[in-house]
Design a protein around this motif. Structure first.
Motif, PDB file in Angstrom:
ATOM      1  N   TRP A 153      13.909 -11.181   1.980  1.00 21.64           N
ATOM      2  CA  TRP A 153      12.755 -10.562   1.326  1.00 21.64           C
ATOM      3  C   TRP A 153      13.094  -9.248   0.618  1.00 21.64           C
ATOM      4  CZ3 TRP A 153       7.938 -11.392  -0.253  1.00 21.64           C
ATOM      5  CH2 TRP A 153       7.298 -12.567   0.158  1.00 21.64           C
ATOM      6  N   SER A 154      14.314  -8.795   0.743  1.00 18.26           N
ATOM      7  CA  SER A 154      14.646  -7.463   0.224  1.00 18.26           C
ATOM      8  C   SER A 154      14.353  -7.329  -1.264  1.00 18.26           C
ATOM      9  CB  SER A 154      16.125  -7.160   0.482  1.00 18.26           C
ATOM     10  OG  SER A 154      16.398  -7.154   1.861  1.00 18.26           O
ATOM     11  N   ALA A 155      14.748  -8.321  -2.044  1.00 20.31           N
ATOM     12  CA  ALA A 155      14.599  -8.211  -3.500  1.00 20.31           C
ATOM     13  C   ALA A 155      13.150  -8.352  -3.942  1.00 20.31           C
ATOM     14  CB  ALA A 155      15.456  -9.267  -4.189  1.00 20.31           C
ATOM     15  N   HIS A 156      12.321  -9.062  -3.148  1.00 22.47           N
ATOM     16  CA  HIS A 156      10.968  -9.369  -3.583  1.00 22.47           C
ATOM     17  C   HIS A 156       9.897  -8.551  -2.875  1.00 22.47           C
ATOM     18  CE1 HIS A 156      13.088 -13.378  -4.405  1.00 22.47           C
ATOM     19  NE2 HIS A 156      12.974 -12.746  -5.546  1.00 22.47           N
ATOM     20  N   ALA A 157      10.292  -7.764  -1.897  1.00 23.30           N
ATOM     21  CA  ALA A 157       9.313  -6.934  -1.186  1.00 23.30           C
ATOM     22  C   ALA A 157       8.537  -6.003  -2.120  1.00 23.30           C
ATOM     23  CB  ALA A 157      10.000  -6.130  -0.084  1.00 23.30           C
ATOM     24  N   PRO A 158       9.157  -5.471  -3.202  1.00 20.14           N
ATOM     25  CA  PRO A 158       8.382  -4.602  -4.102  1.00 20.14           C
ATOM     26  C   PRO A 158       7.150  -5.280  -4.697  1.00 20.14           C
ATOM     27  CG  PRO A 158      10.724  -4.348  -4.521  1.00 20.14           C
ATOM     28  CD  PRO A 158      10.589  -5.497  -3.575  1.00 20.14           C
ATOM     29  N   ILE A 159       7.198  -6.603  -4.903  1.00 17.55           N
ATOM     30  CA  ILE A 159       6.032  -7.307  -5.448  1.00 17.55           C
ATOM     31  C   ILE A 159       4.856  -7.172  -4.496  1.00 17.55           C
ATOM     32  CG2 ILE A 159       5.079  -9.568  -6.031  1.00 17.55           C
ATOM     33  CD1 ILE A 159       7.814 -10.396  -6.986  1.00 17.55           C
ATOM     34  N   ARG A 160       5.116  -7.429  -3.222  1.00 13.89           N
ATOM     35  CA  ARG A 160       4.041  -7.344  -2.237  1.00 13.89           C
ATOM     36  C   ARG A 160       3.463  -5.933  -2.201  1.00 13.89           C
ATOM     37  NH1 ARG A 160       2.523  -4.122   2.191  1.00 13.89           N
ATOM     38  NH2 ARG A 160       0.702  -5.201   3.018  1.00 13.89           N
ATOM     39  N   HIS A 161       4.320  -4.918  -2.224  1.00 18.34           N
ATOM     40  CA  HIS A 161       3.838  -3.528  -2.172  1.00 18.34           C
ATOM     41  C   HIS A 161       2.969  -3.225  -3.385  1.00 18.34           C
ATOM     42  CE1 HIS A 161       3.877   0.734  -1.154  1.00 18.34           C
ATOM     43  NE2 HIS A 161       4.147   0.974  -2.427  1.00 18.34           N
ATOM     44  N   LEU A 162       3.391  -3.664  -4.546  1.00 18.21           N
ATOM     45  CA  LEU A 162       2.647  -3.396  -5.776  1.00 18.21           C
ATOM     46  C   LEU A 162       1.282  -4.078  -5.745  1.00 18.21           C
ATOM     47  CD1 LEU A 162       2.653  -2.151  -8.612  1.00 18.21           C
ATOM     48  CD2 LEU A 162       3.789  -4.231  -9.437  1.00 18.21           C
ATOM     49  N   LEU A 163       1.237  -5.338  -5.333  1.00 21.99           N
ATOM     50  CA  LEU A 163      -0.033  -6.068  -5.275  1.00 21.99           C
ATOM     51  C   LEU A 163      -0.975  -5.452  -4.253  1.00 21.99           C
ATOM     52  CD1 LEU A 163       1.160  -9.803  -5.470  1.00 21.99           C
ATOM     53  CD2 LEU A 163       0.396  -8.306  -7.328  1.00 21.99           C
ATOM     54  N   ALA A 164      -0.437  -5.091  -3.088  1.00 24.80           N
ATOM     55  CA  ALA A 164      -1.281  -4.504  -2.047  1.00 24.80           C
ATOM     56  C   ALA A 164      -1.836  -3.154  -2.475  1.00 24.80           C
ATOM     57  CB  ALA A 164      -0.480  -4.359  -0.746  1.00 24.80           C
ATOM     58  N   MET A 165      -1.019  -2.341  -3.151  1.00 22.59           N
ATOM     59  CA  MET A 165      -1.487  -1.043  -3.620  1.00 22.59           C
ATOM     60  C   MET A 165      -2.583  -1.208  -4.664  1.00 22.59           C
ATOM     61  SD  MET A 165      -0.282   1.585  -2.108  1.00 22.59           S
ATOM     62  CE  MET A 165      -0.719   2.816  -3.328  1.00 22.59           C
ATOM     63  N   HIS A 166      -2.409  -2.161  -5.573  1.00 20.94           N
ATOM     64  CA  HIS A 166      -3.439  -2.396  -6.586  1.00 20.94           C
ATOM     65  C   HIS A 166      -4.734  -2.838  -5.926  1.00 20.94           C
ATOM     66  CE1 HIS A 166      -5.755  -4.519  -9.679  1.00 20.94           C
ATOM     67  NE2 HIS A 166      -5.163  -3.701 -10.554  1.00 20.94           N
ATOM     68  N   ASP A 167      -4.638  -3.724  -4.964  1.00 17.22           N
ATOM     69  CA  ASP A 167      -5.843  -4.202  -4.282  1.00 17.22           C
ATOM     70  C   ASP A 167      -6.532  -3.065  -3.547  1.00 17.22           C
ATOM     71  OD1 ASP A 167      -7.440  -6.644  -3.370  1.00 17.22           O
ATOM     72  OD2 ASP A 167      -6.918  -5.720  -1.460  1.00 17.22           O
ATOM     73  N   ASN A 168      -5.754  -2.165  -2.970  1.00 22.51           N
ATOM     74  CA  ASN A 168      -6.318  -1.049  -2.208  1.00 22.51           C
ATOM     75  C   ASN A 168      -6.979  -0.017  -3.110  1.00 22.51           C
ATOM     76  OD1 ASN A 168      -6.705   0.519   0.267  1.00 22.51           O
ATOM     77  ND2 ASN A 168      -5.114   1.877  -0.548  1.00 22.51           N
ATOM     78  N   VAL A 169      -6.394   0.199  -4.298  1.00 27.95           N
ATOM     79  CA  VAL A 169      -6.859   1.284  -5.163  1.00 27.95           C
ATOM     80  C   VAL A 169      -7.787   0.808  -6.274  1.00 27.95           C
ATOM     81  CG1 VAL A 169      -6.101   3.079  -6.770  1.00 27.95           C
ATOM     82  CG2 VAL A 169      -4.791   2.639  -4.691  1.00 27.95           C
ATOM     83  N   ARG A 170      -7.503  -0.398  -6.818  1.00 26.25           N
ATOM     84  CA  ARG A 170      -8.195  -0.816  -8.032  1.00 26.25           C
ATOM     85  C   ARG A 170      -9.104  -2.037  -7.855  1.00 26.25           C
ATOM     86  NH1 ARG A 170      -5.628   0.943 -12.703  1.00 26.25           N
ATOM     87  NH2 ARG A 170      -7.451   0.088 -13.756  1.00 26.25           N
ATOM     88  N   SER A 171      -9.209  -2.595  -6.661  1.00 26.55           N
ATOM     89  CA  SER A 171     -10.097  -3.749  -6.494  1.00 26.55           C
ATOM     90  C   SER A 171     -11.537  -3.326  -6.738  1.00 26.55           C
ATOM     91  CB  SER A 171      -9.953  -4.354  -5.095  1.00 26.55           C
ATOM     92  OG  SER A 171     -10.304  -3.411  -4.104  1.00 26.55           O
ATOM     93  N   VAL A 172     -12.314  -4.221  -7.309  1.00 28.77           N
ATOM     94  CA  VAL A 172     -13.681  -3.923  -7.727  1.00 28.77           C
ATOM     95  C   VAL A 172     -14.668  -4.477  -6.714  1.00 28.77           C
ATOM     96  CG1 VAL A 172     -15.407  -4.229  -9.546  1.00 28.77           C
ATOM     97  CG2 VAL A 172     -12.964  -3.976 -10.141  1.00 28.77           C
TER      98      VAL A 172
END
Length: 512
Positions: A153-172
């Motif tokens: 998961w090392s190479a792809h973990a940034p995707i999960r972090h980015l999606l989770a941050m967007h959901d936490n900050v920008r979800s409507v």
């Protein structure tokens, strides 16, 4: 997310999946292939059961008493309804891990299963579960645990972090979770497009995001948007489980331990250097870039001597669940290798009647052609490929028939309106098999005494037509005429007769 969810996605229902590895009966074959004793399983527990499809399929198809919890009350309500429908005595709760694991009315368990949940919970909950395993897993008992693994998961973990941050900050608020997930995916694509250095270090990261976007939205919400998400090295998991007094036994699927289909010659030399050491599993994960492990751990593993092992292997029973001609004498995992025709061909010839056969009887019939170890190894590989099913004892089979029938009738009836569950459970294997909605409607026609593919097609078309639904062509467009719909359904029915019907009859899910 609600306060009681501890940061886990709770406002979106989990998918209605079934997971073979949670069937404790499937642990018998890989453990015996490893030479380890298998306990008699009377009580089993699943922690974090999602919608409870696996738990209920197993509770219906086995004499094992099942217990489980999932803190989402909607999940627990669905699971309880299903348990009531099939008449099992499973104990199902919506308690969090701390409450469930501290109950004083739970027995010792010979099997405890966690599918994936370990990766999405907090360290506090991991400590609770490890302590529960220490106190409640019986001596000799099996722990099945699967989890997201490093380094894969090392190479792809940034995707999960980015999606989770967007959901936490920008979800409507007030917007559907599907749209919030889609917004997060679209935003992630835009960010990666402007991140050349990230793409240089992880060249496949944008492709991985595109693949993720094609998956079920509810699955994505649970997989990527939880507060806690911790892929883990094998050695770190071993450290977490050390206080529970369990040790690694083997992979839940033998193909993940079958070295010939895992490693190149040079990789095998490297594995030979660390064989039998705690380093071996870590090196394996690096060589294979493992992203997900499905493992069996045992409290007090006991290695059988040659006589005991022969006895235990000999009494196992198997049935072929695919057409004989569809079995290829090769196996593919990371490497494709051929299988010995001089062993597999005679074994398959015996199994080709799709009746139940004991290993000892197969071995006796092949005396002089294959030794007992070769016969059981062949059955183990076919079992891992899901081409044969292990069959439980006759007492358990007979006891499960009525519950399996009720479970399956409920699933088939729900298929009229699409339904949620696409699995049927077997009194022979104690587990479930995957089917499509159309297959379920064909199965219903068969249960009604219709025996010809054209009759199954007509039965299914009546149901679809009454709901204003139609089959699709190869381009995904709805067929418009009755003749075209019947022709497509007949084609599928003929495929069902040649493929799926064989499995459903062999497993005694459907009868003649």
């Amino acid at each position: 997310m609600s306060a009681w969810s501890y940061g886990y996605v709770s406002n979106v229902g989990y998918t209605y999946g079934y997971y073979h590895e949670l069937n404790p009966l499937r642990a018998i074959v890989p453990m015996l292939q490893e030479g380890l004793a298998v306990p008699e399983i009377k009580n089993a527990c699943e922690l974090g059961f999602g919608q409870g499809v696996s738990l209920n399929a197993h509770a219906a198809a086995q004499q094992i008493r099942w217990y489980g919890t999932d803190f989402n009350p909607a999940h627990a309500a669905f699971a309880r309804d299903l348990a009531s429908t099939c008449g099992s005595n499973a104990l199902i709760t919506d308690q969090d891990f701390a409450s469930f694991c501290s109950r004083d009315d739970l027995p010792e368990f010979e099997f405890i299963g966690l599918h994936g949940i370990w990766s999405w919970i907090s360290d506090d909950n991991r400590r609770i579960i490890a302590d529960f395993v220490r106190r409640k897993l019986a001596v000799g008992g099996i722990l099945y645990i699967s989890y997201n693994t490093l380094p894969g998961w090392s190479a792809h973990a940034p995707i999960r972090h980015l999606l989770a941050m967007h959901d936490n900050v920008r979800s409507v608020g007030g917007q559907s979770h599907e749209q919030n997930v889609q917004n997060a995916l679209a935003f992630g694509s835009r960010v990666l497009a402007q991140s050349p250095l990230v793409q240089h270090n992880a060249p496949n990261i944008a492709k991985r995001l595109d693949e993720i976007a094609k998956q079920n939205t509810n699955y994505l919400a649970h997989e990527y948007l939880n507060r806690d998400w911790h892929p883990m090295y094998y050695a770190d998991l071993a450290q977490w489980l050390e206080p529970a007094k369990v040790g690694f036994a083997c992979s839940a699927n033998y193909l993940d331990d079958f070295n010939l289909c895992l490693y190149t010659a040079e990789q095998q030399k490297l594995m030979d250097e660390v064989a039998g050491t705690p380093l071996a599993q870590t090196v394996k994960d690096f060589l294979l870039n493992k992203q997900f492990r499905r493992d069996l751990w045992v409290k007090g593993a006991r290695r059988l001597n040659n006589v005991q092992l022969a006895q235990q292997r000999g009494k196992q029973r198997f049935v072929l669940t695919v057409p004989r001609e569809s079995v290829e004498l090769s196996v593919s995992n990371h490497v494709t290798v051929g299988l010995m025709p001089e062993v597999f061909e005679p074994v398959l010839e015996i199994l080709s009647d799709h009746q139940v056969h004991r290993t000892a009887d197969i071995t006796q019939a092949l005396a002089g052609k294959a030794n007992p170890a070769q016969v059981f190894a062949a059955l183990t590989i076919l079992h891992a490929k899901h081409q044969v099913a292990q069959v439980q004892d006759e007492v358990s089979v007979e006891a499960a028939r009525g519950r399996c029938r009720a479970f399956n009738e409920s699933v088939i009836a729900a298929a009229h309106n699409n339904g949620e569950i696409y699995y049927l459970t077997s009194p022979l294997s104690g587990g479930a098999v995957s089917v499509s909605r159309i297959d379920l409607l064909f199965a219903e026609a068969h249960n009604h005494g219709l025996r010809e593919p054209q009759q199954w097609a007509a039965h299914t078309w009546q149901i679809l037509q009454a709901q204003g639904q139609a089959m699709l062509n190869k381009d995904g467009e709805a067929l418009t005429t009755e003749a075209d719909n019947l022709a497509e359904l007949t084609r599928l029915a003929e495929e069902f007769a040649k493929q799926r019907l064989i499995a459903l009859k062999a497993l005694q899910i459907l009868t003649e």
